[in-house]
Scaffold this motif. Structure first.
Motif, PDB file in Angstrom:
ATOM      1  N   ASP A 392       0.835  -1.206   0.000  1.00 32.64           N
ATOM      2  CA  ASP A 392       0.000   0.000   0.000  1.00 32.64           C
ATOM      3  C   ASP A 392       0.865   1.250   0.000  1.00 32.64           C
ATOM      4  OD1 ASP A 392      -2.544  -1.147  -0.001  1.00 32.64           O
ATOM      5  OD2 ASP A 392      -2.449  -1.517   2.156  1.00 32.64           O
ATOM      6  N   ASP A 393       0.378   2.287  -0.650  1.00 28.70           N
ATOM      7  CA  ASP A 393      -0.800   2.374  -1.497  1.00 28.70           C
ATOM      8  C   ASP A 393      -0.438   2.075  -2.942  1.00 28.70           C
ATOM      9  OD1 ASP A 393      -3.348   2.918  -0.252  1.00 28.70           O
ATOM     10  OD2 ASP A 393      -2.383   4.674   0.603  1.00 28.70           O
ATOM     11  N   ARG A 394      -1.462   1.849  -3.765  1.00 31.53           N
ATOM     12  CA  ARG A 394      -1.217   1.367  -5.113  1.00 31.53           C
ATOM     13  C   ARG A 394      -2.134   2.036  -6.130  1.00 31.53           C
ATOM     14  NH1 ARG A 394      -1.233  -4.364  -3.610  1.00 31.53           N
ATOM     15  NH2 ARG A 394      -1.012  -3.506  -1.523  1.00 31.53           N
ATOM     16  N   ILE A 395      -1.719   1.942  -7.384  1.00 34.32           N
ATOM     17  CA  ILE A 395      -2.548   2.329  -8.525  1.00 34.32           C
ATOM     18  C   ILE A 395      -2.907   1.058  -9.273  1.00 34.32           C
ATOM     19  CG2 ILE A 395      -2.699   3.635 -10.677  1.00 34.32           C
ATOM     20  CD1 ILE A 395      -0.559   5.528  -9.550  1.00 34.32           C
ATOM     21  N   LEU A 396      -4.184   0.873  -9.565  1.00 36.10           N
ATOM     22  CA  LEU A 396      -4.670  -0.306 -10.278  1.00 36.10           C
ATOM     23  C   LEU A 396      -5.199   0.091 -11.644  1.00 36.10           C
ATOM     24  CD1 LEU A 396      -6.807  -1.797  -7.363  1.00 36.10           C
ATOM     25  CD2 LEU A 396      -4.458  -2.423  -7.947  1.00 36.10           C
ATOM     26  N   GLU A 397      -5.046  -0.804 -12.587  1.00 37.53           N
ATOM     27  CA  GLU A 397      -5.689  -0.643 -13.887  1.00 37.53           C
ATOM     28  C   GLU A 397      -6.905  -1.550 -13.938  1.00 37.53           C
ATOM     29  OE1 GLU A 397      -4.979  -1.638 -18.623  1.00 37.53           O
ATOM     30  OE2 GLU A 397      -3.227  -1.255 -17.359  1.00 37.53           O
ATOM     31  N   LEU A 398      -8.058  -0.982 -14.248  1.00 39.32           N
ATOM     32  CA  LEU A 398      -9.309  -1.728 -14.285  1.00 39.32           C
ATOM     33  C   LEU A 398      -9.875  -1.742 -15.698  1.00 39.32           C
ATOM     34  CD1 LEU A 398     -11.178  -0.213 -11.193  1.00 39.32           C
ATOM     35  CD2 LEU A 398      -9.485  -2.057 -11.213  1.00 39.32           C
ATOM     36  N   GLU A 399     -10.575  -2.824 -15.996  1.00 41.74           N
ATOM     37  CA  GLU A 399     -11.390  -2.920 -17.196  1.00 41.74           C
ATOM     38  C   GLU A 399     -12.834  -3.023 -16.748  1.00 41.74           C
ATOM     39  OE1 GLU A 399     -10.286  -5.408 -20.801  1.00 41.74           O
ATOM     40  OE2 GLU A 399     -11.945  -6.577 -19.951  1.00 41.74           O
ATOM     41  N   VAL A 400     -13.697  -2.133 -17.251  1.00 44.74           N
ATOM     42  CA  VAL A 400     -15.085  -2.086 -16.807  1.00 44.74           C
ATOM     43  C   VAL A 400     -16.019  -2.304 -17.970  1.00 44.74           C
ATOM     44  CG1 VAL A 400     -14.499  -0.548 -14.901  1.00 44.74           C
ATOM     45  CG2 VAL A 400     -15.241   0.433 -17.071  1.00 44.74           C
ATOM     46  N   LYS A 401     -17.175  -2.904 -17.645  1.00 44.37           N
ATOM     47  CA  LYS A 401     -18.218  -3.146 -18.647  1.00 44.37           C
ATOM     48  C   LYS A 401     -19.577  -2.919 -18.035  1.00 44.37           C
ATOM     49  CE  LYS A 401     -15.542  -6.563 -21.268  1.00 44.37           C
ATOM     50  NZ  LYS A 401     -15.490  -7.953 -21.753  1.00 44.37           N
TER      51      LYS A 401
END
Length: 401
Positions: A392-401
């Motif tokens: 922690d702390d982190r940056i995430l890459e998300l894929e959304v639908k």
């Protein structure tokens, strides 16, 4: 590093999440006025066609006034982009590649290589006085960044909150890449709490800023005060043309603590807002409108106040950043430790909100569109109110639908 996946929280933190979830469940059983359920978890919500429209629950019981169709959607954590960040707050994707992230408590801006996770500190912003919820908060790139390379920042000083711009020169050595700050706007009231802090340039090229009421509730309804407002100004800090109150930067008022600003594909402004004890809000912002605080928290039957499009119990949200992607507003929850999706239909919610990543990464501070169906998501476990674990702390890459 950047290859870590959704299971990257350590066993101790997972155990804490389980305990917290069990305690929360027990509290719901004991508290007669609260109800679980709803789409994707959290408080139940329903469609309400009254003034302001949107998704809301009954202010007396928390139960939905009408049943909303459940939203369909999914969130996939593609990867962990970076970790080991300290009190990250604002995030600004660079057009040439890379992500700028501000550290609230350290007063620094760091560039993250989104491909390798490598971090490079640009420099420290002079004059930042971190305390409580204040410090170096939102950052944004100039609309003319391709030619001027200016980075804007909102931060707390010893006397106020202010907005500055600084030249970013990547050719200089790490730690020396930020030019001297040029203050474009100052005098926004500061407090230990409720400093607002989100800034963003709109489709009109104007700079918008969420300014909290610092715990002094009366500021929110005082149109001459800067606290408890959404402000709109030119890139030079002057009142923007077309503002509703003449020669004033005030754009909307009656806010408690706005920390999320985003525009949809029809260039309409949306804002998330912290409630006090009962209702957090997602609002569609109209210039000159009164959003009720401190007279109203959440939905009201009084036509003087603009009703939220959606509202949540504060334990389920405590919203900070928002972003628009794939026809929905996506909202990061701090205390709620989840990512909310609100599908839109015009200026209304098309279906009940859904929550994702519930408790999986702890407190969530900032969410930013990465283009198409991708989002960047910033966690906030090291802000003094979380339970930080390894990474922690982190940056995430998300894929959304």
């Amino acid at each position: 590093m950047n290859s870590r996946t959704a299971t990257s929280k350590g066993p101790l933190i997972v155990q804490r999440r389980v305990v917290k979830a069990a305690l929360a469940a027990a509290a719901l059983v004991v508290t007669a006025g609260c109800s679980s359920g709803g789409s994707g978890g959290g408080s139940p919500v329903g469609l309400n066609p009254s003034s302001g429209g949107g998704v809301t629950g009954s202010a007396s019981s928390g139960r939905p006034t009408e049943t909303a169709a459940p939203a369909k959607g999914s969130v996939k954590v593609v990867r962990t982009v970076a970790e080991g960040l300290k009190s990250p707050w604002g995030l600004a994707p660079l057009p040439e590649g890379g992500l700028l992230v501000s550290s609230r408590d350290e007063g620094t801006i760091t560039r993250v290589d989104e491909k390798t996770g490598r971090t490079t500190e640009l420099g420290q912003v002079p004059g930042v006085a971190p305390a409580g919820e204040g410090g170096l908060l939102g950052i944004a790139l100039s609309p003319a960044y391709a030619s001027d390379h200016m980075v804007y920042a909102y931060f707390t000083t010893a006397s106020d909150n202010r907005i500055v711009r600084m030249l970013y020169d990547a050719k200089k050595p790490p730690g020396e890449q930020l030019g001297a700050p040029d203050t474009i706007f100052k005098g926004i009231p500061k407090g230990v709490i409720h400093n607002g802090g989100r800034i963003a340039f709109g489709p009109d090229g104007m700079l918008y800023a969420g300014a909290g009421e610092t715990g002094s509730r009366g500021l929110a309804q005082d149109k001459k005060a800067l606290g408890g407002k959404i402000l709109r100004m030119t890139p030079d800090g002057d009142p923007a043309p077309g503002n509703p109150f003449g020669d004033s930067v005030v754009y909307s008022y009656g806010h408690r603590n706005v920390q999320g600003l985003a525009w949809d594909d029809r260039q309409r402004l949306w804002a998330s807002e912290f409630g006090q004890d009962t209702w957090d809000e997602l609002n569609q912002i109209k210039p000159g409108d009164n959003y009720g605080w401190p007279v109203v928290e959440g939905r009201s039957d009084d036509p003087k106040y603009h009703n939220p499009v959606a509202q949540w119990h504060t334990d389920d949200a405590s919203p900070s950043g928002i972003a628009y992607a794939d026809g929905s507003i996506w909202m990061a929850g701090l205390k709620g430790e989840r990512l909310w999706r609100v599908p839109l239909e015009g200026t209304r919610a098309a279906a009940a909100p859904q929550s994702f990543l519930n408790g999986r990464y702890g407190r969530l501070r900032t969410v930013v569109s990465a283009g198409g169906d991708k989002l960047w998501l910033v966690t906030s476990e090291t802000d003094g109110r979380g339970s930080p674990g390894k990474g922690d702390d982190r940056i995430l890459e998300l894929e959304v639908k």
